[in-house]
Design a protein around this motif. Structure first.
Motif, PDB file in Angstrom:
ATOM      1  N   ALA A  33       0.808  -1.188   0.190  1.00  0.00           N
ATOM      2  CA  ALA A  33       0.056  -0.072   0.182  1.00  0.00           C
ATOM      3  C   ALA A  33       0.744   1.393   0.080  1.00  0.00           C
ATOM      4  N   ALA A  34       1.990   1.290   0.729  1.00  0.00           N
ATOM      5  CA  ALA A  34       2.883   2.442   0.767  1.00  0.00           C
ATOM      6  C   ALA A  34       3.471   2.643  -0.611  1.00  0.00           C
ATOM      7  N   ARG A  35       3.770   1.575  -1.254  1.00  0.00           N
ATOM      8  CA  ARG A  35       4.572   1.775  -2.593  1.00  0.00           C
ATOM      9  C   ARG A  35       3.437   2.221  -3.447  1.00  0.00           C
ATOM     10  N   VAL A  36       2.360   1.866  -3.405  1.00  0.00           N
ATOM     11  CA  VAL A  36       1.128   2.251  -4.290  1.00  0.00           C
ATOM     12  C   VAL A  36       1.028   3.776  -4.162  1.00  0.00           C
ATOM     13  N   ALA A  37       0.963   4.107  -2.684  1.00  0.00           N
ATOM     14  CA  ALA A  37       0.860   5.381  -2.460  1.00  0.00           C
ATOM     15  C   ALA A  37       1.831   6.337  -2.999  1.00  0.00           C
ATOM     16  N   ALA A  38       3.321   5.934  -2.814  1.00  0.00           N
ATOM     17  CA  ALA A  38       4.330   6.698  -3.311  1.00  0.00           C
ATOM     18  C   ALA A  38       4.177   6.915  -4.916  1.00  0.00           C
ATOM     19  N   VAL A  39       3.631   6.161  -5.610  1.00  0.00           N
ATOM     20  CA  VAL A  39       3.424   6.325  -7.037  1.00  0.00           C
ATOM     21  C   VAL A  39       2.493   7.332  -7.143  1.00  0.00           C
ATOM     22  N   TRP A  40       1.450   7.042  -6.555  1.00  0.00           N
ATOM     23  CA  TRP A  40       0.216   7.859  -6.782  1.00  0.00           C
ATOM     24  C   TRP A  40       0.539   9.549  -6.177  1.00  0.00           C
ATOM     25  N   LEU A  41       1.622   9.530  -5.134  1.00  0.00           N
ATOM     26  CA  LEU A  41       1.707  10.869  -4.803  1.00  0.00           C
ATOM     27  C   LEU A  41       2.667  11.553  -5.487  1.00  0.00           C
ATOM     28  N   LEU A  42       3.609  10.866  -6.240  1.00  0.00           N
ATOM     29  CA  LEU A  42       4.465  11.503  -7.276  1.00  0.00           C
ATOM     30  C   LEU A  42       3.637  12.153  -8.402  1.00  0.00           C
ATOM     31  N   VAL A  43       2.675  11.295  -9.002  1.00  0.00           N
ATOM     32  CA  VAL A  43       1.692  11.788 -10.024  1.00  0.00           C
ATOM     33  C   VAL A  43       0.687  12.954  -9.724  1.00  0.00           C
ATOM     34  N   ALA A  44       0.300  12.823  -8.385  1.00  0.00           N
ATOM     35  CA  ALA A  44      -0.540  13.793  -7.712  1.00  0.00           C
ATOM     36  C   ALA A  44       0.350  15.255  -7.679  1.00  0.00           C
ATOM     37  N   ALA A  45       1.528  15.064  -7.303  1.00  0.00           N
ATOM     38  CA  ALA A  45       2.480  16.251  -7.188  1.00  0.00           C
ATOM     39  C   ALA A  45       2.722  16.891  -8.389  1.00  0.00           C
ATOM     40  N   MET A  46       3.028  15.977  -9.453  1.00  0.00           N
ATOM     41  CA  MET A  46       3.053  16.500 -10.831  1.00  0.00           C
ATOM     42  C   MET A  46       1.917  17.331 -11.493  1.00  0.00           C
ATOM     43  N   ALA A  47       0.810  16.725 -11.132  1.00  0.00           N
ATOM     44  CA  ALA A  47      -0.130  17.255 -11.630  1.00  0.00           C
ATOM     45  C   ALA A  47      -0.589  18.541 -11.133  1.00  0.00           C
TER      46      ALA A  47
END
Length: 264
Positions: A10-24
């Protein structure tokens, strides 16, 4: 890197989505990024049979060859050994097909550069970048998750180009979504390498492919400076060369990668 891979799923998935959200979020908060008025003024000095910028045109042959070589390889029996599951090959088929279309679209654009023709260059490129991202999601996260996200990625890529063309036609040109697509392919893939254990060998190849494409983008930005420095070749022509080399790198990795045995 090993510590990152030991994190909970869950933490790894969250890290990916966090990066995407930060870029967006960054793309949303940034002011509108318009295409420079001089964008279509390329530095390639060569004229062939009355056609200017002929190296910018002719170098697209590299994309045609890379795309065709990739599609040809995926049609062989040897390619079946490059994938644990046959469905993993689909993002790569779409990638190589898109690269072949990049060669056609970019050559068409450089024959008479303008915004209308540029759409036919950028749309297949965005499609190829999202195919590459989808391929790595299938490989690193899970095949099921990657294939579920792939259609959304393949829509988002060309849609970012369509939005730019729409905004440009109304005098409010905005490259932010298209640049977000570029950034996603360059930043999310290395993060996946950090977070998820490999199923195949060749992580360094993936980083080299990413680096090669970053170099291609740098050459594009320095089009006129490189032409002035070398006196032989423009930065945009080199962009085509390095971007095509990145695609050849994808093909070479598929040919020589091996399945990583559990526990190694």
């Amino acid at each position: 890197m090993r510590a990152c891979r030991q994190a909970r799923p869950a933490a790894r998935v969250a890290a990916v989505w966090l990066l995407v959200a930060a870029m967006a979020t960054a793309a949303w908060l940034l002011p509108r990024i318009a295409q420079p008025p001089q964008y279509h003024r390329y530095a390639d000095p060569y004229v062939c049979f009355g056609t200017p910028h002929c190296l910018d045109i002719g170098s697209n042959l590299l994309f045609l060859l890379a795309g065709a070589a990739g599609l040809r390889y995926l049609g062989t029996t040897a390619a079946s050994r490059a994938f644990i599951a046959p469905a993993e090959a689909w993002p790569f088929r779409l990638l190589f097909l898109a690269v072949f279309l990049v060669g056609l679209g970019s050559a068409y654009y450089h024959l008479a550069p303008d915004n209308q023709r540029l759409v036919w260059d950028r749309a297949p490129l965005a499609f190829a970048l999202m195919s590459w991202l989808g391929a790595n999601l299938c490989e690193r996260v899970s095949l099921k998750a990657g294939l579920r996200l792939l259609p959304l990625l393949l829509i988002a890529g060309p849609a970012s180009v369509a939005y730019w063309a729409w905004s440009e036609a109304r005098g409010i040109g905005d490259l932010r979504p298209y640049l977000l697509v570029q950034a996603s392919a360059m930043l999310v893939v290395p993060l996946l390498l950090c977070l998820y254990a490999p199923r195949y060998t060749g992580d360094r190849d993936v980083l080299a492919i990413t680096g090669c494409y970053v170099l291609a983008l740098a050459c594009d930005v320095l089009d006129h400076q490189i032409a002035a420095l070398t006196g032989l070749v423009s930065g945009h022509t080199l962009k085509h060369v390095f971007a095509a080399l990145a695609v050849y790198g994808v093909l070479l990795r598929l040919k020589r990668r091996r399945i990583v045995e559990e526990g190694t």
